[in-house]
Scaffold this motif. Structure first.
Motif, PDB file in Angstrom:
ATOM      1  N   GLU A  37       0.861  -1.188   0.000  1.00  0.00           N
ATOM      2  CA  GLU A  37       0.000   0.000   0.000  1.00  0.00           C
ATOM      3  C   GLU A  37       0.897   1.238   0.000  1.00  0.00           C
ATOM      4  O   GLU A  37       1.910   1.280   0.683  1.00  0.00           O
ATOM      5  CB  GLU A  37      -0.885  -0.026   1.254  1.00  0.00           C
ATOM      6  N   GLY A  38       0.530   2.239  -0.789  1.00  0.00           N
ATOM      7  CA  GLY A  38       1.308   3.476  -0.828  1.00  0.00           C
ATOM      8  C   GLY A  38       2.470   3.449  -1.801  1.00  0.00           C
ATOM      9  O   GLY A  38       3.116   4.463  -2.038  1.00  0.00           O
ATOM     10  N   LYS A  39       2.769   2.285  -2.392  1.00  0.00           N
ATOM     11  CA  LYS A  39       3.897   2.167  -3.317  1.00  0.00           C
ATOM     12  C   LYS A  39       3.442   2.211  -4.775  1.00  0.00           C
ATOM     13  O   LYS A  39       4.222   1.979  -5.673  1.00  0.00           O
ATOM     14  CB  LYS A  39       4.672   0.859  -3.078  1.00  0.00           C
ATOM     15  N   THR A  40       2.151   2.465  -5.006  1.00  0.00           N
ATOM     16  CA  THR A  40       1.622   2.478  -6.364  1.00  0.00           C
ATOM     17  C   THR A  40       0.449   3.450  -6.429  1.00  0.00           C
ATOM     18  O   THR A  40      -0.192   3.724  -5.414  1.00  0.00           O
ATOM     19  CB  THR A  40       1.152   1.061  -6.789  1.00  0.00           C
ATOM     20  N   SER A  41       0.193   3.974  -7.621  1.00  0.00           N
ATOM     21  CA  SER A  41      -0.974   4.846  -7.808  1.00  0.00           C
ATOM     22  C   SER A  41      -2.148   4.048  -8.355  1.00  0.00           C
ATOM     23  O   SER A  41      -3.166   4.600  -8.728  1.00  0.00           O
ATOM     24  CB  SER A  41      -0.628   5.977  -8.785  1.00  0.00           C
ATOM     25  N   LEU A  42      -1.970   2.717  -8.404  1.00  0.00           N
ATOM     26  CA  LEU A  42      -2.972   1.846  -9.015  1.00  0.00           C
ATOM     27  C   LEU A  42      -3.698   1.032  -7.942  1.00  0.00           C
ATOM     28  O   LEU A  42      -3.077   0.465  -7.056  1.00  0.00           O
ATOM     29  CB  LEU A  42      -2.252   0.903  -9.980  1.00  0.00           C
ATOM     30  N   THR A  43      -5.034   0.990  -8.045  1.00  0.00           N
ATOM     31  CA  THR A  43      -5.858   0.208  -7.127  1.00  0.00           C
ATOM     32  C   THR A  43      -6.666  -0.784  -7.950  1.00  0.00           C
ATOM     33  O   THR A  43      -7.183  -0.430  -9.011  1.00  0.00           O
ATOM     34  CB  THR A  43      -6.831   1.139  -6.364  1.00  0.00           C
ATOM     35  N   VAL A  44      -6.763  -2.014  -7.473  1.00  0.00           N
ATOM     36  CA  VAL A  44      -7.569  -3.020  -8.162  1.00  0.00           C
ATOM     37  C   VAL A  44      -8.859  -3.233  -7.368  1.00  0.00           C
ATOM     38  O   VAL A  44      -8.846  -3.314  -6.150  1.00  0.00           O
ATOM     39  CB  VAL A  44      -6.796  -4.354  -8.365  1.00  0.00           C
ATOM     40  N   LEU A  45      -9.979  -3.265  -8.107  1.00  0.00           N
ATOM     41  CA  LEU A  45     -11.294  -3.559  -7.543  1.00  0.00           C
ATOM     42  C   LEU A  45     -11.766  -4.859  -8.176  1.00  0.00           C
ATOM     43  O   LEU A  45     -11.870  -4.944  -9.392  1.00  0.00           O
ATOM     44  CB  LEU A  45     -12.299  -2.446  -7.879  1.00  0.00           C
ATOM     45  N   GLN A  46     -12.019  -5.864  -7.366  1.00  0.00           N
ATOM     46  CA  GLN A  46     -12.472  -7.164  -7.887  1.00  0.00           C
ATOM     47  C   GLN A  46     -13.945  -7.354  -7.542  1.00  0.00           C
ATOM     48  O   GLN A  46     -14.332  -7.233  -6.373  1.00  0.00           O
ATOM     49  CB  GLN A  46     -11.671  -8.305  -7.241  1.00  0.00           C
ATOM     50  N   TYR A  47     -14.724  -7.626  -8.581  1.00  0.00           N
ATOM     51  CA  TYR A  47     -16.146  -7.965  -8.421  1.00  0.00           C
ATOM     52  C   TYR A  47     -16.308  -9.386  -8.961  1.00  0.00           C
ATOM     53  O   TYR A  47     -16.472  -9.583 -10.156  1.00  0.00           O
ATOM     54  CB  TYR A  47     -17.023  -6.977  -9.196  1.00  0.00           C
ATOM     55  N   PHE A  48     -16.189 -10.377  -8.073  1.00  0.00           N
ATOM     56  CA  PHE A  48     -16.175 -11.781  -8.496  1.00  0.00           C
ATOM     57  C   PHE A  48     -17.518 -12.219  -9.086  1.00  0.00           C
ATOM     58  O   PHE A  48     -17.550 -12.928 -10.080  1.00  0.00           O
ATOM     59  CB  PHE A  48     -15.764 -12.687  -7.339  1.00  0.00           C
ATOM     60  N   LYS A  49     -18.620 -11.798  -8.460  1.00  0.00           N
ATOM     61  CA  LYS A  49     -19.949 -12.209  -8.923  1.00  0.00           C
ATOM     62  C   LYS A  49     -20.197 -11.727 -10.354  1.00  0.00           C
ATOM     63  O   LYS A  49     -20.719 -12.450 -11.191  1.00  0.00           O
ATOM     64  CB  LYS A  49     -21.012 -11.656  -7.968  1.00  0.00           C
ATOM     65  N   LEU A  52     -15.757  -9.074 -12.985  1.00  0.00           N
ATOM     66  CA  LEU A  52     -15.132  -7.828 -13.414  1.00  0.00           C
ATOM     67  C   LEU A  52     -13.910  -7.529 -12.552  1.00  0.00           C
ATOM     68  O   LEU A  52     -13.945  -7.727 -11.335  1.00  0.00           O
ATOM     69  CB  LEU A  52     -16.094  -6.648 -13.248  1.00  0.00           C
ATOM     70  N   THR A  53     -12.861  -7.048 -13.193  1.00  0.00           N
ATOM     71  CA  THR A  53     -11.705  -6.502 -12.494  1.00  0.00           C
ATOM     72  C   THR A  53     -11.522  -5.094 -13.027  1.00  0.00           C
ATOM     73  O   THR A  53     -11.417  -4.892 -14.244  1.00  0.00           O
ATOM     74  CB  THR A  53     -10.435  -7.335 -12.763  1.00  0.00           C
ATOM     75  N   ILE A  54     -11.517  -4.123 -12.126  1.00  0.00           N
ATOM     76  CA  ILE A  54     -11.415  -2.724 -12.520  1.00  0.00           C
ATOM     77  C   ILE A  54     -10.147  -2.147 -11.910  1.00  0.00           C
ATOM     78  O   ILE A  54      -9.896  -2.314 -10.715  1.00  0.00           O
ATOM     79  CB  ILE A  54     -12.658  -1.944 -12.046  1.00  0.00           C
ATOM     80  N   LEU A  55      -9.330  -1.483 -12.744  1.00  0.00           N
ATOM     81  CA  LEU A  55      -8.138  -0.813 -12.254  1.00  0.00           C
ATOM     82  C   LEU A  55      -8.421   0.676 -12.182  1.00  0.00           C
ATOM     83  O   LEU A  55      -8.963   1.260 -13.121  1.00  0.00           O
ATOM     84  CB  LEU A  55      -6.938  -1.077 -13.176  1.00  0.00           C
ATOM     85  N   VAL A  56      -8.044   1.265 -11.049  1.00  0.00           N
ATOM     86  CA  VAL A  56      -8.236   2.696 -10.821  1.00  0.00           C
ATOM     87  C   VAL A  56      -6.854   3.312 -10.644  1.00  0.00           C
ATOM     88  O   VAL A  56      -6.083   2.874  -9.797  1.00  0.00           O
ATOM     89  CB  VAL A  56      -9.109   2.930  -9.567  1.00  0.00           C
ATOM     90  N   ARG A  57      -6.541   4.314 -11.474  1.00  0.00           N
ATOM     91  CA  ARG A  57      -5.256   5.016 -11.382  1.00  0.00           C
ATOM     92  C   ARG A  57      -5.547   6.462 -10.993  1.00  0.00           C
ATOM     93  O   ARG A  57      -6.299   7.139 -11.671  1.00  0.00           O
ATOM     94  CB  ARG A  57      -4.502   4.976 -12.707  1.00  0.00           C
ATOM     95  N   SER A  58      -4.948   6.891  -9.888  1.00  0.00           N
ATOM     96  CA  SER A  58      -5.115   8.268  -9.407  1.00  0.00           C
ATOM     97  C   SER A  58      -6.594   8.661  -9.334  1.00  0.00           C
ATOM     98  O   SER A  58      -6.986   9.734  -9.777  1.00  0.00           O
ATOM     99  CB  SER A  58      -4.337   9.232 -10.302  1.00  0.00           C
ATOM    100  N   GLY A  59      -7.423   7.734  -8.825  1.00  0.00           N
ATOM    101  CA  GLY A  59      -8.829   8.036  -8.580  1.00  0.00           C
ATOM    102  C   GLY A  59      -9.784   7.832  -9.740  1.00  0.00           C
ATOM    103  O   GLY A  59     -10.986   7.977  -9.583  1.00  0.00           O
ATOM    104  N   LYS A  60      -9.269   7.474 -10.924  1.00  0.00           N
ATOM    105  CA  LYS A  60     -10.130   7.304 -12.111  1.00  0.00           C
ATOM    106  C   LYS A  60      -9.952   5.902 -12.699  1.00  0.00           C
ATOM    107  O   LYS A  60      -8.844   5.367 -12.732  1.00  0.00           O
ATOM    108  CB  LYS A  60      -9.760   8.316 -13.208  1.00  0.00           C
TER     109      LYS A  60
END
Length: 131
Positions: A37-49, A52-60
């Motif tokens: 955490e804190g070492k990347t500007s990328l966040t992964v959101l996983q929606y298994f049902k 979908l896998t969504i990548l968020v960079r700098s809030g978008k």
């Protein structure tokens, strides 16, 4: 569908609810690569049902990966399409050998198809190159 590139994480949560998994992602976007955490500007959101896998960079939202045949491209392609159908619709593309089969990328269109043998198993939408 209702999801699109450039949305905020809050907008995604408003549509899909809270993700089953949320955390930092490697700069490559590969959710299997561990990162602090804190070492990347990328966040992964996983929606298994919803598969979908969504990548968020700098809030978008910067990338949406679909693993369900529920979703279709404007050309009518989906998970379960054949690689030949993809290439008929989009052209040859940039083909690399992926982990499970061909990975067919269309950087100018902002779409990539991951294949298992001749079958599409994942579709990733991201910002087209040059934009």
């Amino acid at each position: 569908g209702p999801l699109h590139l450039g949305m905020t994480e809050e907008q995604v949560s408003g549509i899909l609810g809270k993700p089953q998994l949320r955390g930092p992602a490697a700069e490559s976007g590969d959710p299997s690569v561990p990162v602090q955490e804190g070492k990347t500007s990328l966040t992964v959101l996983q929606y298994f049902k919803q598969k979908l896998t969504i990548l968020v960079r700098s809030g978008k939202v910067s990338s949406i990966m679909v693993l369900s045949s529920t979703y279709r491209t404007p050309n009518g392609l989906s998970v379960d399409s054949k690689i030949s159908e993809v290439q008929t619709a989009y052209g040859t593309g940039v083909v690399k050998e992926g982990k499970y089969g061909p990975d067919v990328n269309y950087p100018k269109e902002g779409i990539r198809f991951l294949c298992l043998g001749e079958q599409v198993f994942g579709i990733e939408v991201r910002m087209p190159s040059g934009k």
